[in-house]
Design a protein around this motif. Structure first.
Motif, mmCIF file in Angstrom:
data_model
loop_
_atom_site.group_PDB
_atom_site.id
_atom_site.type_symbol
_atom_site.label_atom_id
_atom_site.label_comp_id
_atom_site.label_asym_id
_atom_site.label_seq_id
_atom_site.Cartn_x
_atom_site.Cartn_y
_atom_site.Cartn_z
ATOM 1 N N ALA A 90 0.825 -1.216 0.000
ATOM 2 C CA ALA A 90 0.000 0.000 0.000
ATOM 3 C C ALA A 90 0.853 1.256 0.000
ATOM 4 O O ALA A 90 0.383 2.332 -0.378
ATOM 5 C CB ALA A 90 -0.929 0.001 1.207
ATOM 6 N N PHE A 91 2.135 1.133 0.407
ATOM 7 C CA PHE A 91 2.983 2.312 0.539
ATOM 8 C C PHE A 91 4.151 2.303 -0.441
ATOM 9 O O PHE A 91 5.139 2.984 -0.253
ATOM 10 C CB PHE A 91 3.503 2.416 1.981
ATOM 11 C CG PHE A 91 2.394 2.548 2.987
ATOM 12 C CD1 PHE A 91 1.785 3.772 3.209
ATOM 13 C CD2 PHE A 91 1.935 1.445 3.688
ATOM 14 C CE1 PHE A 91 0.752 3.901 4.118
ATOM 15 C CE2 PHE A 91 0.899 1.561 4.599
ATOM 16 C CZ PHE A 91 0.306 2.785 4.815
ATOM 17 N N GLU A 92 4.037 1.514 -1.484
ATOM 18 C CA GLU A 92 5.051 1.493 -2.521
ATOM 19 C C GLU A 92 4.382 1.687 -3.878
ATOM 20 O O GLU A 92 3.329 1.098 -4.144
ATOM 21 C CB GLU A 92 5.824 0.167 -2.518
ATOM 22 C CG GLU A 92 6.681 -0.034 -1.268
ATOM 23 C CD GLU A 92 7.418 -1.363 -1.290
ATOM 24 O OE1 GLU A 92 7.222 -2.117 -2.280
ATOM 25 O OE2 GLU A 92 8.164 -1.646 -0.348
ATOM 26 N N VAL A 93 4.985 2.502 -4.706
ATOM 27 C CA VAL A 93 4.449 2.749 -6.046
ATOM 28 C C VAL A 93 5.383 2.120 -7.076
ATOM 29 O O VAL A 93 6.541 2.513 -7.179
ATOM 30 C CB VAL A 93 4.305 4.266 -6.324
ATOM 31 C CG1 VAL A 93 3.747 4.486 -7.725
ATOM 32 C CG2 VAL A 93 3.404 4.905 -5.289
ATOM 33 N N LYS A 94 4.888 1.140 -7.764
ATOM 34 C CA LYS A 94 5.710 0.483 -8.778
ATOM 35 C C LYS A 94 5.862 1.366 -10.019
ATOM 36 O O LYS A 94 5.046 2.257 -10.267
ATOM 37 C CB LYS A 94 5.062 -0.854 -9.184
ATOM 38 C CG LYS A 94 4.908 -1.826 -8.027
ATOM 39 C CD LYS A 94 6.233 -2.203 -7.416
ATOM 40 C CE LYS A 94 6.057 -3.214 -6.295
ATOM 41 N NZ LYS A 94 7.341 -3.557 -5.659
ATOM 42 N N LYS A 95 6.903 1.123 -10.770
ATOM 43 C CA LYS A 95 7.147 1.893 -11.984
ATOM 44 C C LYS A 95 5.961 1.781 -12.934
ATOM 45 O O LYS A 95 5.449 0.695 -13.168
ATOM 46 C CB LYS A 95 8.416 1.404 -12.678
ATOM 47 C CG LYS A 95 9.694 1.741 -11.916
ATOM 48 C CD LYS A 95 10.920 1.254 -12.665
ATOM 49 C CE LYS A 95 12.199 1.605 -11.904
ATOM 50 N NZ LYS A 95 13.411 1.114 -12.605
ATOM 51 N N GLY A 96 5.533 2.923 -13.439
ATOM 52 C CA GLY A 96 4.435 2.946 -14.392
ATOM 53 C C GLY A 96 3.061 2.970 -13.757
ATOM 54 O O GLY A 96 2.058 3.047 -14.468
ATOM 55 N N ALA A 97 3.005 2.897 -12.423
ATOM 56 C CA ALA A 97 1.694 2.893 -11.743
ATOM 57 C C ALA A 97 1.138 4.309 -11.654
ATOM 58 O O ALA A 97 1.865 5.296 -11.740
ATOM 59 C CB ALA A 97 1.838 2.304 -10.344
ATOM 60 N N ASP A 98 -0.163 4.399 -11.512
ATOM 61 C CA ASP A 98 -0.846 5.687 -11.344
ATOM 62 C C ASP A 98 -0.715 6.107 -9.878
ATOM 63 O O ASP A 98 -1.421 5.601 -9.007
ATOM 64 C CB ASP A 98 -2.317 5.545 -11.733
ATOM 65 C CG ASP A 98 -3.046 6.884 -11.734
ATOM 66 O OD1 ASP A 98 -2.633 7.780 -10.981
ATOM 67 O OD2 ASP A 98 -4.049 7.009 -12.472
ATOM 68 N N LYS A 99 0.203 7.040 -9.587
ATOM 69 C CA LYS A 99 0.486 7.419 -8.207
ATOM 70 C C LYS A 99 -0.726 8.058 -7.531
ATOM 71 O O LYS A 99 -1.003 7.796 -6.363
ATOM 72 C CB LYS A 99 1.671 8.390 -8.158
ATOM 73 C CG LYS A 99 3.004 7.764 -8.500
ATOM 74 C CD LYS A 99 4.143 8.750 -8.277
ATOM 75 C CE LYS A 99 5.484 8.112 -8.566
ATOM 76 N NZ LYS A 99 6.611 9.047 -8.305
ATOM 77 N N VAL A 100 -1.426 8.897 -8.250
ATOM 78 C CA VAL A 100 -2.585 9.583 -7.670
ATOM 79 C C VAL A 100 -3.653 8.567 -7.265
ATOM 80 O O VAL A 100 -4.208 8.639 -6.163
ATOM 81 C CB VAL A 100 -3.173 10.610 -8.659
ATOM 82 C CG1 VAL A 100 -4.460 11.204 -8.110
ATOM 83 C CG2 VAL A 100 -2.155 11.705 -8.943
ATOM 84 N N LYS A 101 -3.903 7.610 -8.134
ATOM 85 C CA LYS A 101 -4.912 6.595 -7.851
ATOM 86 C C LYS A 101 -4.518 5.752 -6.653
ATOM 87 O O LYS A 101 -5.335 5.472 -5.761
ATOM 88 C CB LYS A 101 -5.108 5.700 -9.076
ATOM 89 C CG LYS A 101 -6.174 4.632 -8.875
ATOM 90 C CD LYS A 101 -6.341 3.784 -10.127
ATOM 91 C CE LYS A 101 -7.401 2.707 -9.914
ATOM 92 N NZ LYS A 101 -7.557 1.851 -11.131
ATOM 93 N N GLN A 102 -3.227 5.356 -6.590
ATOM 94 C CA GLN A 102 -2.796 4.516 -5.480
ATOM 95 C C GLN A 102 -2.837 5.282 -4.165
ATOM 96 O O GLN A 102 -3.223 4.735 -3.127
ATOM 97 C CB GLN A 102 -1.384 3.973 -5.707
ATOM 98 C CG GLN A 102 -0.936 3.088 -4.539
ATOM 99 C CD GLN A 102 0.330 2.321 -4.827
ATOM 100 O OE1 GLN A 102 0.715 2.156 -5.982
ATOM 101 N NE2 GLN A 102 0.972 1.837 -3.782
ATOM 102 N N LYS A 103 -2.462 6.553 -4.207
ATOM 103 C CA LYS A 103 -2.510 7.361 -2.985
ATOM 104 C C LYS A 103 -3.940 7.456 -2.462
ATOM 105 O O LYS A 103 -4.177 7.355 -1.257
ATOM 106 C CB LYS A 103 -1.955 8.764 -3.256
ATOM 107 C CG LYS A 103 -0.442 8.827 -3.341
ATOM 108 C CD LYS A 103 0.031 10.268 -3.504
ATOM 109 C CE LYS A 103 1.541 10.355 -3.549
ATOM 110 N NZ LYS A 103 2.016 11.753 -3.645
ATOM 111 N N ASP A 104 -4.887 7.672 -3.374
ATOM 112 C CA ASP A 104 -6.289 7.770 -2.964
ATOM 113 C C ASP A 104 -6.771 6.458 -2.366
ATOM 114 O O ASP A 104 -7.491 6.442 -1.357
ATOM 115 C CB ASP A 104 -7.168 8.153 -4.160
ATOM 116 C CG ASP A 104 -7.012 9.610 -4.565
ATOM 117 O OD1 ASP A 104 -6.507 10.389 -3.724
ATOM 118 O OD2 ASP A 104 -7.387 9.966 -5.693
ATOM 119 N N GLU A 105 -6.363 5.341 -2.978
ATOM 120 C CA GLU A 105 -6.776 4.038 -2.471
ATOM 121 C C GLU A 105 -6.192 3.777 -1.086
ATOM 122 O O GLU A 105 -6.882 3.295 -0.180
ATOM 123 C CB GLU A 105 -6.334 2.936 -3.441
ATOM 124 C CG GLU A 105 -7.092 2.940 -4.764
ATOM 125 C CD GLU A 105 -6.558 1.913 -5.737
ATOM 126 O OE1 GLU A 105 -5.474 1.342 -5.457
ATOM 127 O OE2 GLU A 105 -7.199 1.691 -6.786
#
Length: 284
Positions: A90-105
């Motif tokens: 939940a606290f790592e953003v993989k390359k190419g991921a949508d950072k805004v979407k993951q942060k909201d989730e």
């Protein structure tokens, strides 16, 4: 459904022969300004609110060391725990991921899981260590704010030299066993707070959550006894609770808080605000 009405509140706190909030940078003396106006910080008050909520069975993220229920050694460990938190992913953003979407989730999951996160907010700032992506920094702004409590009149602080039961170091002699203990002889403190429906929409803080806060505010110092604050030495004398009739509020928080005048004996006066009648609740 999130909070449907703006809420303002005030706490009238009585202190008798206790250290309500020691200052570690000043020998743990009770906090007071140059004019001896006493203070209990907002951080201290929120700690007690969290503790009372946790005792009532709520899941709390920022737990005190002596009240930990999960054995986690840090906030980071608690957040990344698969059993007690959201997991490392939940606290790592993989390359190419949508950072805004993951942060909201991640923000939504954190607010759903931890009562104090959706109440007071929290900052999560974790970095990735596997080299596969970047970390995530999430700032959650909570809908509940509370101000420091200040005494309505200057307080008298008494300091006594005491003999410790255990020496503070390996040195022998009288000085190693001496210490100081401080107390406020008597004082009336007032704290103000507010709940914002607009911010509650972002965290999911609900009317039911507001009622839970309301319930613990009246018993803020129960189960909080210590050598510095003996049982019965601190008490919430009154909780003043203003519920507006809309999300925007009928009046500004400054005007609502200004309608309360507290005297040095704990009595108080409320100036009438048309259409906004507060509940006046005795402390526990």
């Amino acid at each position: 459904m999130s909070l449907t009405k703006k809420i303002d509140f005030a706490l009238i706190i009585g202190v008798q022969n206790a250290n309500p909030n020691g200052d570690p940078l000043n020998g743990n003396r009770p906090r007071a300004d140059f004019f001896n106006i006493g203070e209990i910080t907002d951080v201290c008050l929120k700690r007690k609110i969290r503790d009372r909520l946790q005792e009532n069975g709520e899941v709390i993220f920022v737990q005190s060391d002596e009240k930990k229920t999960d054995g986690m050694t840090s906030l980071k460990n608690r957040a990344e725990s698969d059993e007690f938190g959201l997991g490392k992913k939940a606290f790592e953003v993989k390359k190419g991921a949508d950072k805004v979407k993951q942060k909201d989730e991640t923000k939504n999951l954190a607010c759903q899981k931890w009562f104090d996160v959706r109440t007071f907010g929290q900052v999560f700032a974790f970095s990735s260590k596997d080299g596969e992506g970047s970390g995530v920094s999430i700032a959650i702004r909570g809908p509940v704010t509370i101000q420091s409590a200040f005494s309505v009149a200057p307080v008298n602080i008494t300091s006594n030299q005491i003999v410790k039961s255990v020496d503070s170091d390996d040195k022998e002699g009288k000085n190693a066993r001496m210490g100081m203990k401080h107390r406020v002889d008597s004082g009336i403190y007032v704290a103000f707070g507010a709940m914002s429906p607009q911010l509650a929409e972002r965290t999911g803080f609900s009317d039911g959550d507001a009622e839970k806060i309301k319930a613990v505010l009246t018993k803020l110092f129960e189960g909080d006894a210590s050598s510095a604050r003996p049982e019965g030495s601190m008490q919430v004398l009154k909780l003043i609770w203003w519920e507006h009739n809309c999300k925007a509020g009928q009046y500004s928080s400054a005007k609502v808080h200004g309608s309360l005048k507290v005297n040095s004996d704990g009595s108080y006066e409320l100036n009438n605000l048309d259409g906004l009648v507060p509940a006046e609740i005795d402390g526990f």
